[in-house]
Design a protein around this motif. Structure first.
Motif, PDB file in Angstrom:
ATOM      1  N   GLN A 209      24.169  43.767  32.070  1.00 15.19           N
ATOM      2  CA  GLN A 209      24.520  44.017  30.940  1.00 15.19           C
ATOM      3  C   GLN A 209      24.829  45.319  30.390  1.00 15.19           C
ATOM      4  OE1 GLN A 209      20.845  44.467  28.117  1.00 15.19           O
ATOM      5  NE2 GLN A 209      21.532  42.615  27.260  1.00 15.19           N
ATOM      6  N   LYS A 210      24.508  46.128  31.572  1.00  8.33           N
ATOM      7  CA  LYS A 210      24.831  47.610  31.573  1.00  8.33           C
ATOM      8  C   LYS A 210      26.626  47.773  31.463  1.00  8.33           C
ATOM      9  CE  LYS A 210      20.897  49.243  33.900  1.00  8.33           C
ATOM     10  NZ  LYS A 210      20.145  49.917  32.736  1.00  8.33           N
ATOM     11  N   ASP A 211      27.348  46.846  31.815  1.00  4.76           N
ATOM     12  CA  ASP A 211      28.690  46.679  31.957  1.00  4.76           C
ATOM     13  C   ASP A 211      29.330  45.711  30.981  1.00  4.76           C
ATOM     14  OD1 ASP A 211      28.539  46.527  35.535  1.00  4.76           O
ATOM     15  OD2 ASP A 211      29.040  48.251  34.370  1.00  4.76           O
ATOM     16  N   HIS A 212      28.563  45.783  29.551  1.00  6.33           N
ATOM     17  CA  HIS A 212      28.833  45.018  28.420  1.00  6.33           C
ATOM     18  C   HIS A 212      30.395  45.469  27.823  1.00  6.33           C
ATOM     19  CE1 HIS A 212      27.832  48.015  25.695  1.00  6.33           C
ATOM     20  NE2 HIS A 212      26.736  48.131  26.367  1.00  6.33           N
ATOM     21  N   GLY A 213      30.914  44.969  26.880  1.00  4.00           N
ATOM     22  CA  GLY A 213      31.783  45.414  26.380  1.00  4.00           C
ATOM     23  C   GLY A 213      33.175  44.466  26.768  1.00  4.00           C
ATOM     24  N   ILE A 214      34.350  45.186  27.382  1.00  2.00           N
ATOM     25  CA  ILE A 214      35.513  44.644  27.674  1.00  2.00           C
ATOM     26  C   ILE A 214      35.379  43.704  28.861  1.00  2.00           C
ATOM     27  CG2 ILE A 214      36.232  46.604  29.370  1.00  2.00           C
ATOM     28  CD1 ILE A 214      39.092  46.072  28.484  1.00  2.00           C
ATOM     29  N   LEU A 215      34.251  43.965  29.820  1.00  2.00           N
ATOM     30  CA  LEU A 215      34.121  43.215  30.988  1.00  2.00           C
ATOM     31  C   LEU A 215      33.795  41.714  30.462  1.00  2.00           C
ATOM     32  CD1 LEU A 215      32.556  45.261  33.452  1.00  2.00           C
ATOM     33  CD2 LEU A 215      34.834  44.682  33.493  1.00  2.00           C
ATOM     34  N   GLN A 216      32.987  41.649  29.448  1.00  2.00           N
ATOM     35  CA  GLN A 216      32.471  40.280  28.968  1.00  2.00           C
ATOM     36  C   GLN A 216      33.359  39.529  28.119  1.00  2.00           C
ATOM     37  OE1 GLN A 216      28.867  41.211  26.686  1.00  2.00           O
ATOM     38  NE2 GLN A 216      27.544  41.219  28.625  1.00  2.00           N
ATOM     39  N   THR A 217      34.456  40.171  27.565  1.00  2.00           N
ATOM     40  CA  THR A 217      35.635  39.523  27.119  1.00  2.00           C
ATOM     41  C   THR A 217      36.615  39.014  28.078  1.00  2.00           C
ATOM     42  OG1 THR A 217      37.098  41.437  27.088  1.00  2.00           O
ATOM     43  CG2 THR A 217      35.438  41.033  25.131  1.00  2.00           C
TER      44      THR A 217
ATOM     45  N   LEU B   6      37.007  38.300  36.589  1.00  2.00           N
ATOM     46  CA  LEU B   6      35.854  39.030  37.051  1.00  2.00           C
ATOM     47  C   LEU B   6      35.785  38.685  38.422  1.00  2.00           C
ATOM     48  CD1 LEU B   6      33.298  38.394  34.152  1.00  2.00           C
ATOM     49  CD2 LEU B   6      34.724  40.484  34.582  1.00  2.00           C
ATOM     50  N   ILE B   7      35.864  37.660  39.095  1.00  2.00           N
ATOM     51  CA  ILE B   7      35.732  37.205  40.204  1.00  2.00           C
ATOM     52  C   ILE B   7      36.785  37.876  41.087  1.00  2.00           C
ATOM     53  CG2 ILE B   7      35.635  35.236  42.228  1.00  2.00           C
ATOM     54  CD1 ILE B   7      33.239  35.578  40.334  1.00  2.00           C
ATOM     55  N   LEU B   8      38.001  37.835  40.494  1.00  2.00           N
ATOM     56  CA  LEU B   8      39.222  38.374  41.545  1.00  2.00           C
ATOM     57  C   LEU B   8      39.162  39.835  41.566  1.00  2.00           C
ATOM     58  CD1 LEU B   8      42.248  36.021  40.237  1.00  2.00           C
ATOM     59  CD2 LEU B   8      41.060  36.059  42.285  1.00  2.00           C
ATOM     60  N   LEU B   9      38.694  40.298  40.259  1.00  2.00           N
ATOM     61  CA  LEU B   9      38.347  42.048  40.310  1.00  2.00           C
ATOM     62  C   LEU B   9      37.258  42.293  41.111  1.00  2.00           C
ATOM     63  CD1 LEU B   9      38.501  42.886  36.542  1.00  2.00           C
ATOM     64  CD2 LEU B   9      40.088  43.450  38.363  1.00  2.00           C
TER      65      LEU B   9
ATOM     66  N   LEU C 154      28.020  38.620  36.117  1.00  2.00           N
ATOM     67  CA  LEU C 154      28.766  38.683  34.817  1.00  2.00           C
ATOM     68  C   LEU C 154      29.527  37.191  34.884  1.00  2.00           C
ATOM     69  CD1 LEU C 154      30.023  41.698  33.634  1.00  2.00           C
ATOM     70  CD2 LEU C 154      28.355  40.427  32.560  1.00  2.00           C
ATOM     71  N   ALA C 155      30.211  36.831  35.762  1.00  2.00           N
ATOM     72  CA  ALA C 155      30.903  35.706  35.814  1.00  2.00           C
ATOM     73  C   ALA C 155      30.327  34.603  35.958  1.00  2.00           C
ATOM     74  CB  ALA C 155      32.157  35.700  37.012  1.00  2.00           C
ATOM     75  N   LEU C 156      29.082  34.457  37.124  1.00  2.00           N
ATOM     76  CA  LEU C 156      28.477  33.259  37.239  1.00  2.00           C
ATOM     77  C   LEU C 156      27.647  32.770  35.706  1.00  2.00           C
ATOM     78  CD1 LEU C 156      27.159  34.212  40.745  1.00  2.00           C
ATOM     79  CD2 LEU C 156      28.779  32.007  40.294  1.00  2.00           C
ATOM     80  N   LYS C 157      27.393  33.657  34.912  1.00  2.00           N
ATOM     81  CA  LYS C 157      27.076  33.252  33.648  1.00  2.00           C
ATOM     82  C   LYS C 157      27.689  32.475  33.162  1.00  2.00           C
ATOM     83  CE  LYS C 157      24.848  36.359  31.418  1.00  2.00           C
ATOM     84  NZ  LYS C 157      24.591  37.584  30.410  1.00  2.00           N
ATOM     85  N   ARG C 158      28.992  32.242  33.413  1.00  2.00           N
ATOM     86  CA  ARG C 158      29.903  31.373  32.549  1.00  2.00           C
ATOM     87  C   ARG C 158      30.991  30.387  33.264  1.00  2.00           C
ATOM     88  NH1 ARG C 158      33.567  35.084  29.591  1.00  2.00           N
ATOM     89  NH2 ARG C 158      33.051  36.848  31.053  1.00  2.00           N
ATOM     90  N   MET C 159      30.601  30.334  34.523  1.00  2.00           N
ATOM     91  CA  MET C 159      31.464  29.720  35.380  1.00  2.00           C
ATOM     92  C   MET C 159      30.586  28.633  36.539  1.00  2.00           C
ATOM     93  SD  MET C 159      33.244  32.200  37.922  1.00  2.00           S
ATOM     94  CE  MET C 159      34.654  30.952  38.561  1.00  2.00           C
TER      95      MET C 159
END
Length: 312
Positions: free
Chosen positions: A22-30, A36-39, A248-253
């Motif tokens: 959650q500390k990395d919210h913002g553009i990363l969550q979009t 995100l995985i590739l990054l 962040l990615a695993l919450k949505r894949m």
């Protein structure tokens, strides 16, 4: 690595993976989860390339000790795990995971000193590849290990544009074994502790093991400010940034898609090695890399359960 459940509350535990992410919210969550995985993969391989530059003038155990200690400190500051009364079994698993993590990273660093980053990563990736094949009973699934074996054979020292280091290949295979053990221990340890507590404790125990040895074997003038800064960069690129991006990615894949995407590790390592370290591969070595990568994608596509990730 746990697949974190969805949480409706904004008050997330400080020591949880969701709290860190959650500390990395913002553009990363979009960003889409595959991005995100590739990054995350790119960050980890840039960390490996940065470590290889450090290894030109410092011992592998010194770099591992410094990286592990910095990563542990950052995890304690950011995750702030709640250390309660844990059982002897929990503590033993955390200690074992920390020990295996140090051994795996030490073996991998010994490998990349002797081999191009892409080749070392491809061979080391056989560890998670083997874990993905565990429990497979289909005859068609045997295609993947045969394909991977063909890729490894192509890497064997032979006539080519350069001879590969036999010791480098052996270090890579040893690192692959350690990686497979690490994945099993990570899945077990993460189920025993809440949030990021298990990872933080394991990393701390790893630092307790590696840092004293690294300090004892390093030259007294080695630990100048520049080395500490580079060690911090390696720790962030190799551990904390990939860890945060992947949660962040695993919450949505799905875990299966995650496993398929991380199969890009060897190819990204080869490209980073080419761009950052100016390491070129022969046509035969690129073919070997492709064979192992395709085999890994095939093996992980068949795996339905969680595929733990490593910060190597």
């Amino acid at each position: 690595m746990d697949n974190p459940p969805n949480c409706q509350s904004n008050a997330l535990p400080a020591g949880s993976p969701e709290g860190i992410a959650q500390k990395d919210h913002g553009i990363l969550q979009t960003l889409p989860p595959p991005v995100l995985i590739l990054l995350s993969i790119l960050s980890a391989q840039l960390g490996a390339a940065s470590a290889k530059i450090l290894l030109a003038s410092h011992r592998a155990i010194t770099v591992v000790g410094l990286r592990t200690a910095i990563a542990a400190a950052v995890l304690w500051l950011v995750a702030r795990p709640s250390v309660r009364e844990y059982s002897r079994r929990q503590w033993m698993n955390a200690i074992l995971l920390g020990t295996v993590t140090v051994g795996m990273n030490l073996l991998f660093y010994c490998a990349i000193v002797r081999l191009p980053l892409g080749i070392a990563m491809t061979i080391t990736f056989l560890g998670p590849f083997a874990v993905a094949l565990l429990g497979s009973h289909k005859l068609t699934d045997m295609l993947w290990p045969v394909m991977a074996l063909a890729g490894v054979v192509l890497f064997a020292p032979a006539i080519g544009h350069h001879a590969l280091s036999t010791s480098g290949l052996l270090f890579s295979l040893a690192a692959a074994t350690a990686w497979g053990i690490y994945l099993v221990l990570t899945a077990r340890t993460s189920s025993m502790f809440p949030g990021a507590t298990g990872l933080t404790l394991a990393t701390t125990f790893g630092a307790v093991i590696a840092l004293p040895v690294g300090l004892a074997t390093a030259h007294p003038t080695s630990f100048e400010g520049a080395l500490l800064l580079r060690g911090f960069i390696v720790a962030m690129l190799s551990t904390f940034i990939p860890f945060s991006l992947e949660f962040l990615a695993l919450k949505r894949m799905s875990p299966r898609m995650f496993g398929i995407l991380v199969s890009a590790d060897p190819a990204v390592a080869a490209l980073v090695g080419l761009a950052v370290l100016h390491e070129s591969l022969s046509g035969r070595e690129w073919l070997a890399l492709v064979l192992v990568t395709v085999a890994a994608v095939g093996a992980m596509a068949q795996r339905k359960d969680q595929f733990p990730r490593i910060e190597i």
